[in-house]
Design an enzyme around this catalytic site. Structure first.
Site, PDB file in Angstrom:
ATOM      1  N   GLY A  27       0.818  -1.200   0.000  1.00 14.61           N
ATOM      2  CA  GLY A  27       0.000   0.000   0.000  1.00 14.61           C
ATOM      3  C   GLY A  27       0.850   1.248   0.000  1.00 14.61           C
ATOM      4  N   ASP A 146      -8.903   6.425   7.929  1.00 15.48           N
ATOM      5  CA  ASP A 146      -8.620   5.975   6.551  1.00 15.48           C
ATOM      6  C   ASP A 146      -9.518   4.794   6.194  1.00 15.48           C
ATOM      7  OD1 ASP A 146      -5.686   4.883   4.689  1.00 15.48           O
ATOM      8  OD2 ASP A 146      -7.391   6.092   4.090  1.00 15.48           O
TER       9      ASP A 146
END
Length: 663
Positions: A27, A146
């Site tokens: 990520g 997030d």
């Protein structure tokens, strides 16, 4: 041959305990690996922060690690079945890492990539569990910051079946990770927005503030994407997308997917209000609204029926109660508290008392009407009118209001819409599906079918084609065979083992290549051959550059390596037969019998001997030496040159001695 970039962590042992086995995902802030906890002999997930997030000073690095440790302790206290558990934390090569529960399944992003969008029941079922996890964090004083499909893991349903999303177990990951990294970024270069712009709340964009309502907004965007197959905003640059959250209201999902219930529009609208004060106060409040919406949409309450037994006695009558249908049971982790209260009792209306004179009055009225000729005509006319009304009504209900559905299958979407409009029909769209023969946006099926009865102005539901299903071969290089096989099987591909080969960088049993290559376009059911590493080869190629050909030949033969004959020659200022290059390069791992190619020197290029005959001997000697030739003088050194050897225009290697005779 493709060159794969090796991951140096594969096969390494972290903190003397966690053996890295394969890379699961990478990520923006960290990379996730699968590892074996050699102390407890269990499979775990290890998330290591990227070196790019590392602060530039020792003091800032110490603060970064401390903050990361505090966040890890907070996350570890979250004990909830929908939260990915944290087992351990530490640092490796100066960068923090987390050891977490390994969830065998897919991310919600993978599910949406395969399905594009979900039906309302599936979307609400996933949202319930996702909000249950976030609500647990909010109760602990932790804000996720997030929330996005990449951080939502969908494990296999307890009832089995990869497609059973309603009963699947959903787990949320990365609580507090964005905050820990953001705090380090704040120290170094001012406040930065550490969130995914497609899901970022307006208050994070404008002033960097985050509270539980920030997570509610992001969860609302995730629900919007599950219902519609897309996020509400896009743009050429991330900053453009972020500011659209500030300046625009999120559209209702039904504007993109006609037919979605109004309750879903209201739910998404409430969660994604630009003003945080207009949203549910936290994930627990939104969870309650989602559960109510799910009950309203999927489990309508049935009314209690009271049936009376008719008798001639004007006494109280017994009743038979029909039990209400109970709402479908949810998993225990997403169930609302039971609410009390009984059913609303309906008041029974007492039957009016009737005396014997009522029947006598009705009989007298009948006698008067039928005894008058005009009354008999009026009754007959009324009967005829009622008959006509009943006949016309029956014709309309049974035949007149219907027409025939047009043939729309095999037409394009635009052609089908045009033909439906001309016929006065409305169109709705079912979930599209892939088809090998019908091109994208072609009509695969319709309901009702062509030539079937349909009400005039009714709705025809079309199923459109997504075209042939094609997707890239998943990137399984660097993973162990079991993980690679599971990923490829999830992509509906047939897995086969190829011939294993040695690899200098990847440990034994790890995927080094696939056929077709990673990213190549395939369709479901295609076979993908997986090639595994045998580890480093047993023989290391020696360095023979600079050695004589015969010496190099002997060294290679002694190791069981085969020299490709004849070697390739090349002009060089190096001595003839000196090795200039080799393939494979020195240090490469190979097995016995491997062929080695050498490039050798053909020696310097030949030079031409000039004519010095008839020149005075001193001049001849000077001419030759100026061009690099050693000179041997015979007879009279002060005479005229009468002969030379080698002769004029002869081609000889540089430095060849020339003999001249002078008389």
């Amino acid at each position: 041959m493709d060159t794969q970039v090796a991951d140096t962590l594969l096969g390494s042992l972290i903190d003397g305990r966690y053996r890295i086995r394969g890379r699961v995902a990478r990520g923006g802030m960290a990379t996730v690996y699968t590892a074996t906890d050699e102390r407890l002999e269990r499979t775990v997930a290890v998330k290591i922060i990227h070196p790019s997030q590392k602060p530039d000073t020792r003091a800032r690095m110490a603060g970064f690690v401390a903050r990361f440790t505090d966040e890890a302790k907070t996350i570890a206290r979250l004990t909830h079945p929908n939260v990915v558990a944290v087992y351990d934390q530490g640092t490796h090569a100066g960068m923090p890492y987390l050891v977490m529960e390994y969830v065998r399944g897919r991310t919600l992003r993978d599910v949406l990539a395969e399905r594009r969008r979900l039906n309302p029941d599936e979307a609400l079922a996933i949202t319930e569990q996702m909000l249950a996890a976030i609500a647990a964090a909010h109760r602990a004083g932790l804000v996720h910051r997030d929330v996005k499909p990449e951080n939502v893991l969908v494990a296999e349903a307890p009832t089995g079946g990869a497609a059973n999303l309603i009963d699947s177990v959903v787990k949320v990951a990365d609580f507090g990770l964005a905050r820990a990294v953001e705090a380090s970024a704040d120290d170094e270069q001012g406040t930065q927005l550490m969130a995914t712009v497609a899901y970022v709340a307006p208050e994070l964009v404008t002033d960097g503030h985050a509270d539980p309502r920030t997570d509610v907004y992001s969860a609302g965007i995730v629900l919007f994407e599950m219902l519609t197959g897309r996020v509400p905003y896009d743009g050429d640059r991330p900053v453009e997308v972020a500011w659209q959250h500030v300046d625009r209201d999120v559209p209702a999902p039904s504007t993109l997917v006609p037919g979605l219930p109004r309750a879903l529009d209201d739910l998404v609208g409430r969660a994604t209000r630009r003003d945080p004060g207009a949203r549910p106060t936290d994930a627990g409040a939104m969870l309650a609204e989602v559960q109510v919406a799910r009950d309203d949409l999927g489990n309508p309450n049935t009314r209690t029926a009271v049936l009376r037994r008719v008798t001639d006695e004007p006494m109280a009558q017994p009743t038979m109660m029909v039990a209400a249908v109970q709402p479908a049971q949810r998993p225990t982790w997403a169930r609302l508290p039971e609410t009390g209260g009984g059913q609303r009792a309906g008041r029974r209306r007492a039957a009016p008392e009737q005396g014997d004179d009522l029947w006598s009055r009705l009989g007298a009225l009948r006698a008067r009407v039928l005894g008058d000729p005009r009354g008999r005509v009026a009754v007959a006319a009324a009967v005829v009118v009622l008959g006509l009304v009943a006949a016309i009504g029956g014709w309309w209900v049974g035949v007149g209001r219907y027409t025939v559905a047009p043939q729309l299958v095999s037409l394009s979407k635009a052609e089908a819409e045009s033909q439906a409009t001309r016929g006065g029909f409305q169109l709705a769209y079912a979930e599209p599906r892939f088809d090998e023969k019908v091109p994208k946006d072609g009509v695969l099926a319709q309901d009702p079918s062509s030539a079937s009865r349909i009400e005039k102005g009714g709705t025809i539901t079309l199923t459109l084609s997504l075209g042939p299903e094609r997707f890239g071969v998943p990137d399984v290089v660097g993973k162990e065979f079991e993980l690679a096989e599971a990923d490829l099987a999830d992509a509906k591909l047939v897995v086969a083992r190829g011939t294993a080969r040695y690899d200098d960088n990847l440990p034994e049993g790890v995927v080094v290549d696939t056929n077709p290559k990673v990213g190549a376009q395939v369709k479901p059911g295609d076979k993908v051959t997986v090639i595994l590493s045998k580890g480093r080869a047993p023989i290391t190629v020696p360095n023979v550059v600079g050695k004589n050909l015969n010496e190099a030949r002997a060294i290679l033969a002694q190791l069981g390596l085969v020299l490709v004959e004849p070697p390739t020659g090349k002009e060089s200022d190096k001595p003839k037969d000196e090795v200039l290059g080799q393939s494979p390069a020195d240090g490469a791992g190979v097995e016995k019998g491997t062929q080695v190619k050498l490039e050798i020197s053909n020696g310097p290029p030949l030079v031409v001997v000039p004519r010095v005959v008839d020149l005075p001997c001193p001049q001849a000697k000077q001419t030759l030496e100026s061009q690099g030739f050693p000179v041997a003088v015979q007879f009279n050194p002060n005479g005229l040159t009468r002969f030379q050897n080698p002769g004029e225009n002869a081609q000889v290697p540089p430095g060849t001695q020339v003999t001249i005779g002078c008389l």
